[in-house]
Design an enzyme around this catalytic site. Sequence first.
Site, PDB file in Angstrom:
ATOM      1  N   LYS A  88       0.814  -1.219   0.000  1.00  0.00           N
ATOM      2  CA  LYS A  88       0.000   0.000   0.000  1.00  0.00           C
ATOM      3  C   LYS A  88       0.845   1.265   0.000  1.00  0.00           C
ATOM      4  CE  LYS A  88      -4.025  -2.214   0.402  1.00  0.00           C
ATOM      5  NZ  LYS A  88      -5.095  -2.157  -0.609  1.00  0.00           N
ATOM      6  N   GLU A 110      -9.337   5.854   3.243  1.00  0.00           N
ATOM      7  CA  GLU A 110     -10.142   4.843   3.899  1.00  0.00           C
ATOM      8  C   GLU A 110      -9.222   3.667   4.166  1.00  0.00           C
ATOM      9  OE1 GLU A 110      -9.792   4.802   0.671  1.00  0.00           O
ATOM     10  OE2 GLU A 110      -9.279   2.679   0.461  1.00  0.00           O
ATOM     11  N   SER A 375       1.822  -9.707  -0.531  1.00  0.00           N
ATOM     12  CA  SER A 375       1.521  -8.274  -0.542  1.00  0.00           C
ATOM     13  C   SER A 375       1.767  -7.585   0.796  1.00  0.00           C
ATOM     14  CB  SER A 375       0.074  -8.069  -0.984  1.00  0.00           C
ATOM     15  OG  SER A 375      -0.793  -8.819  -0.148  1.00  0.00           O
TER      16      SER A 375
HETATM   17  C1  LIG Z   1      -1.424  -6.939   2.724  1.00  0.00           C
HETATM   18  C2  LIG Z   1      -2.606  -6.658   1.890  1.00  0.00           C
HETATM   19  N1  LIG Z   1      -2.779  -7.324   0.742  1.00  0.00           N
HETATM   20  C3  LIG Z   1      -3.837  -7.134  -0.048  1.00  0.00           C
HETATM   21  C4  LIG Z   1      -4.815  -6.227   0.291  1.00  0.00           C
HETATM   22  C5  LIG Z   1      -6.008  -6.098  -0.616  1.00  0.00           C
HETATM   23  O1  LIG Z   1      -6.008  -4.937  -1.395  1.00  0.00           O
HETATM   24  P1  LIG Z   1      -5.697  -4.952  -2.919  1.00  0.00           P
HETATM   25  O2  LIG Z   1      -6.595  -5.937  -3.566  1.00  0.00           O
HETATM   26  O3  LIG Z   1      -5.985  -3.557  -3.350  1.00  0.00           O
HETATM   27  O4  LIG Z   1      -4.271  -5.283  -3.112  1.00  0.00           O
HETATM   28  C6  LIG Z   1      -4.685  -5.478   1.457  1.00  0.00           C
HETATM   29  C7  LIG Z   1      -5.710  -4.481   1.817  1.00  0.00           C
HETATM   30  O5  LIG Z   1      -5.803  -3.961   2.846  1.00  0.00           O
HETATM   31  C8  LIG Z   1      -3.542  -5.707   2.275  1.00  0.00           C
HETATM   32  O6  LIG Z   1      -3.383  -5.034   3.410  1.00  0.00           O
END
Ligand SMILES: Cc1ncc(COP(=O)(O)O)c(C=O)c1O
Lengths: 392, 260
Positions: A88, A110, A375
């Site tokens: 993020k 948000e 992620s």
């Molecule tokens: C570590 C992590 N991965 C994935 C996501 C999902 O979001 P996005 O689909 O935008 O990657 C989030 C959302 O808060 C997150 O904190």
Amino acid sequence: MSGAGVEHRFGPYGGQYVPETLMPALAELEAAWVSARADPQFQAQLGRLLRDYAGRPTPLYLAERLSAAAGRTTYLKREDLLHTGAHKINNALGQALLAVRMGKRRIIAETGAGQHGVASATACALLDLECVVYMGAEDIRRQAPNVQRMGLLGATVVPVEAGARTLKEAVSEAIRDWVTNVADSHYIIGSAVGPAPYPAIVRDLQRCIGDEARDQILACEGRLPQRVIACVGGGSNAIGLFTAFVDDEGVELIGVEAAGEGIESGRHGAPLTVAGRPGVLHGSFSALLQDDEGQIAEAHSVSAGLDYPGSGPEHAWLRDSGRASYVAVTDSEALAAFERTAELEGIIPALEPAHAIHFALNLPSESELDLICLSGRGDKDLAEVLKLLGRA
Amino acid sequence: MTGAERIAAAFLGCQRRAALMPYLMGGFPDQARSLAIANGYVDGGADLIELGVPFSDPLADGPVIQSAGTAALAAGATFDRVLATASAVAERVPVVLMCYSNAILARGTDRAIAGIAAAGVSGLIVPDLPLEEAPATALSCSAAGVAFVGLAAPTSTDERLAAIGAATQGFLYTVAVAGTTGERGDHSAYAEVVARVRAHTSVPVALGFGISTPQQARAAADAGADGVIVGSRLVREAAESDDPAASCKALVEQFAQALR
Ligand SMILES: Cc1ncc(COP(=O)(O)O)c(C=O)c1O
């Protein structure tokens, strides 16, 4: 009237379904992004922050014990190692710099899991911007460490009590704040959702994930992966990873959504997987969970970041056009993958990417080479996971 | 008579005074009482009625209308039941339906608008459908004889106002403040907003968002508005009163009085 520059539609999806009050701001944002994107000075400034402050490039890690368990070579793109613990920050830093460039000193964000809120609060502390973060009251409960972090970083966290008190309601409230304070505020949306130009801006800011990973895997393996896999809440880490590989025909792109308590239970967060009638939520036309009346349904997931009934419009189009496919993994499967990854690799993943890991680890495939987006890290989830596993 | 003609006649019928257009949340507090409130509005002096279709995620609405919408849905409100209310009220005054995009898309734009027309609704406002996204809906309205009412905001550029002012039918819904619906004390900006919008359209200019006292309604009329829309104040009355129809009627009378 809307300046040419970024995509407003991905196939039939996307658009700008917002009150008129916001339309001039969206045009301003689009123009600012088109100019910033092409400005070497802006890119250098962002590049420096991503490198020295956030920790890019992130490693591409050959997870040997996961590979053995999966029966194929498995690489993890280590976005969990970034400052603040998730991808993020890539988007938050970029949009915060953009806000400064537009002369807007107040930031609205948000957050669901709290990762985007923390990333935005961090970028605002760094750039001396005011930061207001909307967060569902239920998410405040289950992601408490991130709430404390945001406070420490000087952000104001506003609890949202409407509806299921999760991410959907937080986005709605953030948009309402923006409608009211549009003159001096920029809304940093946290995923590849929302009205144009947001899905394109967020993708542009997240595509570093895939651009790096593609170079890295070519350097390590001398070939492209057979499968590229990422979890999908709104879809920002997934689109960030997929974009570099979209033109590589042999590479399968797989988005993993939250099946919650099971697709058949109706309690899930998998609009792309179930592929019902598309609709409008939070300013764009995309895959969506809704009832026959067009009322938006509540999503359900153990993972706050995937607990969202909508999805990014570019994903809906990647699905319809057959370029990417979408699957879903349940709460208990994700919890198992969370534990497994910790045991096998000494890495505690966030619950969101644990969904992607479960899929790669447990579903049969011909693939010999997978690349998964890790992620974010799971520190934020520890208390909740231990409770769910009956260990707290 | 088309919807646009019926709306025009209602504004003309007000002669030199501003028209009063109270907002009603369809199905709130429940189906029977929302119809009673609508009749209370007409008895109290409403010239037109703006009827809201409750939606789960109303981005343009503040807390009062939001929670009324949630309550209406919980009480069983549906698109068709709101249209049934519309149809009953439309015999007395023109009804303008306020409905978010997704409720229209869910039943298919043409089908939704055919239903709206069949219920005798004169105009349609879609608060999350700016000009760029509106062509299909506007076309469908035009085929069905329903006025597709555009929205102008204080943030709209002159270029946008010109396009919105030219496209709107029936009247131009002018948002008085940057923000969501909800009661607000201030009315100092009304004159400027109305003057800017008026320069770009030939239809009546109705001002709404934030108008919550008879004094403010008067100020809107004095600022040159041809119509005054009162929303959250009345919805709050419906939420708080033991006899919403009677107390909403009394409140509408006060607003009507202020516009005379
Ligand atoms: C570590 C992590 N991965 C994935 C996501 C999902 O979001 P996005 O689909 O935008 O990657 C989030 C959302 O808060 C997150 O904190």
